[in-house]
Write an enzyme that holds these catalytic residues in place. Structure first.
Site, PDB file in Angstrom:
ATOM      1  N   SER A 154      -4.133  11.085   0.598  1.00  0.00           N
ATOM      2  CA  SER A 154      -3.743  11.296  -0.798  1.00  0.00           C
ATOM      3  C   SER A 154      -4.382  10.242  -1.685  1.00  0.00           C
ATOM      4  O   SER A 154      -4.563   9.092  -1.263  1.00  0.00           O
ATOM      5  CB  SER A 154      -2.219  11.176  -0.877  1.00  0.00           C
ATOM      6  OG  SER A 154      -1.799  11.109  -2.214  1.00  0.00           O
ATOM      7  N   TYR A 185       6.333   6.752   0.735  1.00  0.00           N
ATOM      8  CA  TYR A 185       5.452   7.892   1.023  1.00  0.00           C
ATOM      9  C   TYR A 185       3.986   7.443   0.983  1.00  0.00           C
ATOM     10  O   TYR A 185       3.212   7.665   1.923  1.00  0.00           O
ATOM     11  CB  TYR A 185       5.677   9.044   0.024  1.00  0.00           C
ATOM     12  CG  TYR A 185       4.554  10.057   0.093  1.00  0.00           C
ATOM     13  CD1 TYR A 185       4.463  10.939   1.166  1.00  0.00           C
ATOM     14  CD2 TYR A 185       3.531  10.088  -0.869  1.00  0.00           C
ATOM     15  CE1 TYR A 185       3.406  11.828   1.276  1.00  0.00           C
ATOM     16  CE2 TYR A 185       2.476  10.976  -0.775  1.00  0.00           C
ATOM     17  CZ  TYR A 185       2.416  11.844   0.301  1.00  0.00           C
ATOM     18  OH  TYR A 185       1.359  12.707   0.420  1.00  0.00           O
ATOM     19  N   LYS A 196       1.020   7.002   4.068  1.00  0.00           N
ATOM     20  CA  LYS A 196      -0.328   7.609   4.110  1.00  0.00           C
ATOM     21  C   LYS A 196      -1.372   6.521   4.383  1.00  0.00           C
ATOM     22  O   LYS A 196      -2.309   6.711   5.150  1.00  0.00           O
ATOM     23  CB  LYS A 196      -0.641   8.302   2.777  1.00  0.00           C
ATOM     24  CG  LYS A 196       0.120   9.597   2.581  1.00  0.00           C
ATOM     25  CD  LYS A 196      -0.490  10.704   3.427  1.00  0.00           C
ATOM     26  CE  LYS A 196       0.499  11.799   3.706  1.00  0.00           C
ATOM     27  NZ  LYS A 196       0.045  12.802   4.649  1.00  0.00           N
TER      28      LYS A 196
HETATM   29  P1  NAD Z   1       4.360  21.079   2.791  1.00  0.00           P
HETATM   30  O1  NAD Z   1       5.677  20.414   2.899  1.00  0.00           O
HETATM   31  O2  NAD Z   1       4.266  22.405   2.134  1.00  0.00           O
HETATM   32  O3  NAD Z   1       3.687  21.221   4.246  1.00  0.00           O
HETATM   33  C1  NAD Z   1       3.910  20.272   5.269  1.00  0.00           C
HETATM   34  C2  NAD Z   1       4.266  21.073   6.523  1.00  0.00           C
HETATM   35  O4  NAD Z   1       4.452  20.166   7.602  1.00  0.00           O
HETATM   36  C3  NAD Z   1       5.550  21.869   6.367  1.00  0.00           C
HETATM   37  O5  NAD Z   1       5.332  23.194   6.778  1.00  0.00           O
HETATM   38  C4  NAD Z   1       6.530  21.153   7.292  1.00  0.00           C
HETATM   39  O6  NAD Z   1       7.477  22.058   7.841  1.00  0.00           O
HETATM   40  C5  NAD Z   1       5.605  20.558   8.325  1.00  0.00           C
HETATM   41  N1  NAD Z   1       6.095  19.349   8.990  1.00  0.00           N
HETATM   42  C6  NAD Z   1       6.606  18.235   8.412  1.00  0.00           C
HETATM   43  N2  NAD Z   1       6.894  17.331   9.352  1.00  0.00           N
HETATM   44  C7  NAD Z   1       6.549  17.869  10.548  1.00  0.00           C
HETATM   45  C8  NAD Z   1       6.604  17.416  11.880  1.00  0.00           C
HETATM   46  N3  NAD Z   1       7.085  16.212  12.194  1.00  0.00           N
HETATM   47  N4  NAD Z   1       6.153  18.233  12.856  1.00  0.00           N
HETATM   48  C9  NAD Z   1       5.665  19.474  12.566  1.00  0.00           C
HETATM   49  N5  NAD Z   1       5.611  19.950  11.321  1.00  0.00           N
HETATM   50  C10 NAD Z   1       6.036  19.154  10.306  1.00  0.00           C
HETATM   51  O7  NAD Z   1       3.379  20.035   2.083  1.00  0.00           O
HETATM   52  P2  NAD Z   1       1.874  20.236   1.614  1.00  0.00           P
HETATM   53  O8  NAD Z   1       1.846  20.116   0.147  1.00  0.00           O
HETATM   54  O9  NAD Z   1       1.297  21.393   2.291  1.00  0.00           O
HETATM   55  O10 NAD Z   1       1.241  18.894   2.199  1.00  0.00           O
HETATM   56  C11 NAD Z   1       0.514  18.856   3.406  1.00  0.00           C
HETATM   57  C12 NAD Z   1       0.035  17.446   3.643  1.00  0.00           C
HETATM   58  O11 NAD Z   1      -0.790  17.038   2.563  1.00  0.00           O
HETATM   59  C13 NAD Z   1       1.156  16.421   3.742  1.00  0.00           C
HETATM   60  O12 NAD Z   1       0.821  15.501   4.751  1.00  0.00           O
HETATM   61  C14 NAD Z   1       1.140  15.748   2.390  1.00  0.00           C
HETATM   62  O13 NAD Z   1       1.599  14.433   2.461  1.00  0.00           O
HETATM   63  C15 NAD Z   1      -0.331  15.789   2.045  1.00  0.00           C
HETATM   64  N6  NAD Z   1      -0.597  15.756   0.599  1.00  0.00           N
HETATM   65  C16 NAD Z   1      -0.013  16.674  -0.214  1.00  0.00           C
HETATM   66  C17 NAD Z   1      -0.267  16.635  -1.581  1.00  0.00           C
HETATM   67  C18 NAD Z   1       0.391  17.608  -2.521  1.00  0.00           C
HETATM   68  O14 NAD Z   1       0.444  17.339  -3.716  1.00  0.00           O
HETATM   69  N7  NAD Z   1       0.864  18.746  -2.050  1.00  0.00           N
HETATM   70  C19 NAD Z   1      -1.115  15.654  -2.113  1.00  0.00           C
HETATM   71  C20 NAD Z   1      -1.700  14.739  -1.244  1.00  0.00           C
HETATM   72  C21 NAD Z   1      -1.434  14.806   0.122  1.00  0.00           C
HETATM   73  C1  WQD Z   2       1.794  14.796 -12.582  1.00  0.00           C
HETATM   74  C2  WQD Z   2       1.998  14.338 -14.028  1.00  0.00           C
HETATM   75  C3  WQD Z   2       3.985  13.002 -14.318  1.00  0.00           C
HETATM   76  C4  WQD Z   2       6.823  16.186 -13.355  1.00  0.00           C
HETATM   77  C5  WQD Z   2       2.359  13.125  -6.817  1.00  0.00           C
HETATM   78  C6  WQD Z   2       2.323  12.108  -5.712  1.00  0.00           C
HETATM   79  C7  WQD Z   2       0.975  12.122  -5.048  1.00  0.00           C
HETATM   80  C8  WQD Z   2       0.601  13.534  -4.595  1.00  0.00           C
HETATM   81  C9  WQD Z   2       0.740  14.531  -5.691  1.00  0.00           C
HETATM   82  C10 WQD Z   2       1.324  13.871  -2.354  1.00  0.00           C
HETATM   83  C11 WQD Z   2       2.467  12.889 -14.136  1.00  0.00           C
HETATM   84  C12 WQD Z   2       4.090  14.304 -15.087  1.00  0.00           C
HETATM   85  C13 WQD Z   2       5.687  15.433 -13.583  1.00  0.00           C
HETATM   86  C14 WQD Z   2       7.642  16.547 -14.451  1.00  0.00           C
HETATM   87  C15 WQD Z   2       6.124  15.397 -15.919  1.00  0.00           C
HETATM   88  N1  WQD Z   2       1.464  14.024  -3.572  1.00  0.00           N
HETATM   89  N2  WQD Z   2       5.354  15.051 -14.844  1.00  0.00           N
HETATM   90  N3  WQD Z   2       7.251  16.152 -15.700  1.00  0.00           N
HETATM   91  O1  WQD Z   2       2.796  11.983  -9.667  1.00  0.00           O
HETATM   92  O2  WQD Z   2       0.362  12.615 -10.013  1.00  0.00           O
HETATM   93  O3  WQD Z   2       1.370  12.797  -7.775  1.00  0.00           O
HETATM   94  O4  WQD Z   2       2.053  14.420  -6.268  1.00  0.00           O
HETATM   95  O5  WQD Z   2       0.532  13.163  -1.814  1.00  0.00           O
HETATM   96  O6  WQD Z   2       1.051  11.244  -3.979  1.00  0.00           O
HETATM   97  O7  WQD Z   2       2.587  10.817  -6.254  1.00  0.00           O
HETATM   98  O8  WQD Z   2       2.041  14.412  -9.496  1.00  0.00           O
HETATM   99  O9  WQD Z   2       2.889  16.555 -10.329  1.00  0.00           O
HETATM  100  O10 WQD Z   2       4.527  14.676  -9.893  1.00  0.00           O
HETATM  101  O11 WQD Z   2       2.964  14.503 -11.817  1.00  0.00           O
HETATM  102  O12 WQD Z   2       5.838  15.044 -17.066  1.00  0.00           O
HETATM  103  O13 WQD Z   2       8.687  17.213 -14.296  1.00  0.00           O
HETATM  104  O14 WQD Z   2       3.054  15.116 -14.593  1.00  0.00           O
HETATM  105  O15 WQD Z   2       4.559  11.960 -15.047  1.00  0.00           O
HETATM  106  O16 WQD Z   2       1.881  12.361 -15.294  1.00  0.00           O
HETATM  107  P1  WQD Z   2       1.660  12.848  -9.331  1.00  0.00           P
HETATM  108  P2  WQD Z   2       3.171  15.105 -10.345  1.00  0.00           P
END
Ligand code: NAD
Ligand code: WQD
Length: 341
Positions: free
Chosen positions: A123, A148, A152
């Site tokens: 991330s 979190y 990562k």
């Molecule tokens: P998500 O919650 O939709 O998907 C994660 C999946 O992993 C889920 O289906 C959950 O059931 C499964 N899971 C969790 N822990 C597990 C375990 N111990 N064993 C087996 N399965 C498990 O989330 P996502 O948005 O698809 O995110 C996927 C990955 O990407 C995560 O690692 C998240 O941290 C990372 N990520 C997400 C975002 C985002 O904004 N969505 C941004 C950056 C990084």
């Molecule tokens: C985006 C913008 C908020 C909600 C997070 C994690 C990051 C990654 C993605 C997993 C910001 C604003 C948000 C709301 C708002 N996840 N906001 N009202 O914070 O950039 O990233 O999700 O890895 O690690 O930190 O994403 O969508 O929460 O926020 O005004 O109800 O929207 O302040 O400027 P963010 P976000």
């Protein structure tokens, strides 16, 4: 065959579909703690064949050993993890256990099984409060402000150490910016089980009448309209970044870091206006104080991925929002039909 941990989740399901569209065989391991089995059916519908699916936990070493023995796995895409920033502050041990412990167990099982190709869902949060935009991969990783983000960074560091200890490893750390949107079919998308924290999932629930207003966290940032700026990337573009990374890892060893973003930032208010234009639905706003831990701006320099993966994000913000809205409307329709029956 590619093993996708967390492949029933939002990102993993899109990655599974992209790989299957490229004729890869896919095995999904997911404990369904934040997803549903129906995601597997939807992937099957779109791909025209079923991925393998095992319900189980990535921290279960015995299960991993069995899977890696019984299936011809060539590479792993590790998406399994917990991702709610706020929750991680209240339950840090659960986050470290799942995200760090899961990565550790996976690397151990892979090494023992002789599978050395790994793509990891990292991330942009690992950059911390980087103030130089755009962010490229040589920017120092910061000090993430929540467990979190720290989990990562810790998982990345484990993978870096593992790769320097044995040249057979080929690892891609994909630093996602802000993935949003849904598959254009409207069949795959993000389905938060609890109250969403992220901007777009919350906005979609306001648009569909499930919540009253969208809070705008902070209007006094040093940005043109005072609201936070992020690099939103279409989920299908993001998923394609994984297939390109897997391909590139065939010719690379060690750790490779790639930003997956568009290179363009949008403010909260720009995103809201674009959504209103695309959907025709007005979004009531509630202006609030800044959310603790938020950075002012965050957008990627995606050049390294363009040069090394021949990948770039193609979808516009409007397309991301239109696809997300189609998915949201489909979800609601499905719920109504289920309730009516
Ligand atoms: P998500 O919650 O939709 O998907 C994660 C999946 O992993 C889920 O289906 C959950 O059931 C499964 N899971 C969790 N822990 C597990 C375990 N111990 N064993 C087996 N399965 C498990 O989330 P996502 O948005 O698809 O995110 C996927 C990955 O990407 C995560 O690692 C998240 O941290 C990372 N990520 C997400 C975002 C985002 O904004 N969505 C941004 C950056 C990084
Ligand atoms: C985006 C913008 C908020 C909600 C997070 C994690 C990051 C990654 C993605 C997993 C910001 C604003 C948000 C709301 C708002 N996840 N906001 N009202 O914070 O950039 O990233 O999700 O890895 O690690 O930190 O994403 O969508 O929460 O926020 O005004 O109800 O929207 O302040 O400027 P963010 P976000």
């Amino acid at each position: 065959m590619i093993l996708i941990t967390g492949g029933a989740g939002y990102i993993g399901a899109h990655v599974a579909l992209e790989l299957m569209n490229k004729d890869e065989d896919v095995l999904i391991l997911d404990n369904l703690c934040n997803s549903q089995r129906s995601a597997i059916d939807r992937i099957s519908t779109l791909a025209g064949r079923r991925p393998g699916f095992v319900q189980g936990d990535v921290r279960n070493r015995h299960l991993l050993d069995t899977l890696l023995r019984d299936y011809p796995v060539d590479a792993v895409v590790h998406c399994a993890g917990l991702k709610a920033v706020g929750e991680s502050v209240h339950e840090p041990l659960r986050y470290y256990d799942n995200n760090v412990g899961g990565s550790l167990t996976l690397c151990q099982a892979m090494a023992q099984a002789g599978v050395f190709t790994l793509v990891f869902s990292s991330s942009a949060t690992v950059y911390g409060d980087c103030t130089t935009m755009p962010i490229n991969e040589s920017c120092a990783t910061g000090q993430p402000t929540n467990p979190y983000g720290m989990s990562k960074l810790m998982a990345e560091n484990i993978m870096k150490s593992v790769a320097s200890s044995d040249p057979r490893w080929s690892i891609g750390l994909l630093r996602y910016f802000n993935p949003i949107g849904a598959h254009p079919s409207g069949l795959l998308g993000e389905a938060p089980l609890n109250q969403p924290n992220n901007l777009l999932p919350y906005l979609l629930q306001v648009a569909s009448g499930q919540r009253e207003a969208l809070s705008v966290f902070g209007t006094d940032y040093a940005t043109p309209d005072g609201t936070g700026v992020r690099d939103y990337i279409h989920i299908v573009d993001l998923a394609q970044g994984h297939t390109c990374a897997l391909e590139a890892l065939g010719q690379r060893s060690g750790v490779n870091i790639w930003n997956l973003g568009t290179g363009r930032g949008y403010s909260v208010l720009e995103l809201v206006s674009a959504f209103e234009r695309v959907s025709g639905v007005p979004i009531p706003l509630a202006f609030k104080a800044r959310r603790p831990g938020d950075v002012t701006c965050c957008w990627a320099d995606p050049q390294k991925a363009a040069d090394e993966l021949a990948w770039r994000a193609r979808h516009s913000l409007e397309t991301m929002l239109a696809d997300a809205w189609r998915w949201q409307c489909n979800q609601l329709q499905t719920e109504w039909v289920q309730q009516a029956n």
